[in-house]
Design an enzyme around this catalytic site. Structure first.
Site, PDB file in Angstrom:
ATOM      1  N   ASP A   1      -2.264  -2.144   9.705  1.00 20.55           N
ATOM      2  CA  ASP A   1      -2.367  -2.156   8.244  1.00 20.55           C
ATOM      3  C   ASP A   1      -2.933  -3.463   7.694  1.00 20.55           C
ATOM      4  OD1 ASP A   1      -1.311   0.400   8.029  1.00 20.55           O
ATOM      5  OD2 ASP A   1       0.739  -0.292   7.694  1.00 20.55           O
TER       6      ASP A   1
ATOM      7  N   LYS B   1       0.838  -1.213   0.000  1.00 19.60           N
ATOM      8  CA  LYS B   1       0.000   0.000   0.000  1.00 19.60           C
ATOM      9  C   LYS B   1       0.863   1.249   0.000  1.00 19.60           C
ATOM     10  CE  LYS B   1       1.022   0.941   4.476  1.00 19.60           C
ATOM     11  NZ  LYS B   1       1.764   2.145   4.933  1.00 19.60           N
TER      12      LYS B   1
END
Length: 313
Positions: A146, A18
């Site tokens: 995350d 990401k």
């Protein structure tokens, strides 16, 4: 999963790295953490996890990245994910994991989180535990802030520690060129440096809010699918402390912007530098220019899907 020939076949799952296209860090709170407001985008740099039936838990690594420094014991996030799923479902055996890594290690792109997310998906399939998606996401949140986003993918707004997600409307495809450093950075170290940075500059900078929010112009840029708008809105509170720890990243940022990037940003806690290109041609030109400057660069697009099974024939 056993084939007709009786041999055990691997289950293969894949999860993306990401980029935080926006990251505001709130004031330090009593539990020693910070609340975040972030806009995540999953990009086409994937971790591939293969899982086989086994009596205990083990992990090995491959892929183009040097993985010699990674732990392979119970402290590894993928092993933690597998053990957590086994405990949650009452599964009595183990798993042998092999992970091909493409996301930089300690690079601010959530590679370890992607490993954990893909492991949850792979083990759930391999073991036939069939946990509802909400339960898998709850396990993901316990593994790290995350990990839920690596499960969900796409584009999302994260709050709390980054683990409370709401989908963000995003149109089109964004072109990224990633400059990957030869070193990693410790996330806790970068956060500590942020706290010190705020103390040092207390007279000059606004006091950090306890509960920050993602700015409207970021959401508008994502919704429009407009890289020029998004370039104007990119922001990362961890960039200044990361540059303080690794000043050489400043020259990398300048080099990218001199060679056609609309903007550059340090991803997460660094040290990966993500450059937003205007289009595919611009991304290819930037990739060539940065490679010529002897930087390790890869091209990626976003947003992409989150963790999912891959059928191998």
């Amino acid at each position: 999963m056993v084939s007709a020939a009786g041999e055990t076949r691997a289950v293969h799952a894949r999860a993306p790295g990401k980029i935080n296209v926006f990251l505001k860090v709130g004031a330090l709170v009593d539990d020693g953490y910070h609340d975040l407001a972030t806009a995540y985008q999953a990009v086409s740099l994937y971790e591939d996890v293969r899982a086989w039936h086994a009596d205990d838990f083990s992990v090995t690594f491959g892929g183009p990245i040097d993985t010699s420094a990674l732990t392979v014991d119970g402290s590894n996030l993928a092993i933690k994910a597998a053990r957590m799923l086994a405990r949650r479902t009452g599964y009595r055996r183990g798993v042998r994991l092999h992970i091909d890594k493409h996301v930089p290690i300690a690079g601010g792109m959530g590679g370890g989180s992607a490993d954990a997310a893909a492991t949850l998906i792979a083990c759930d399939e391999l073991w036939g535990t069939d946990l509802p998606r909400e339960d898998l996401l709850a396990l993901a949140a316990r593994l790290g802030s995350d990990v839920p986003f690596a499960m969900v993918g796409g584009t999302a707004i994260g709050s709390g520690r980054g683990d409370r997600l709401s989908p963000a409307l995003a149109k089109g495809t964004f072109q990224w060129v990633l400059a990957i450093a030869e070193f990693g950075m410790s996330t806790p170290t970068v956060y500590s440096e942020l706290d010190r940075h705020r103390e040092r500059h207390a007279q000059d900078i606004f006091f950090a809010k306890t509960q920050p929010s993602v700015e409207t112009n970021v959401l508008q840029a994502l919704r429009a699918g407009d890289p020029h708008m998004l370039a104007e809105a990119l922001h990362n509170d961890l960039q200044a402390p990361a540059l303080h720890i690794a000043p050489g990243l400043g020259a990398v940022l300048e080099l990218g912007e001199e060679n056609g990037a609309l903007a550059g940003i340090i991803s997460g806690s660094g040290p990966t530098v993500a450059f937003l290109a205007p289009d595919l041609d611009g991304a290819l030109e930037l990739q060539i220019a940065l490679s010529a400057a002897r930087l390790n660069v890869v091209r990626a697009t976003g947003p992409v899907h989150g963790a999912r099974l891959v059928n191998e024939h």
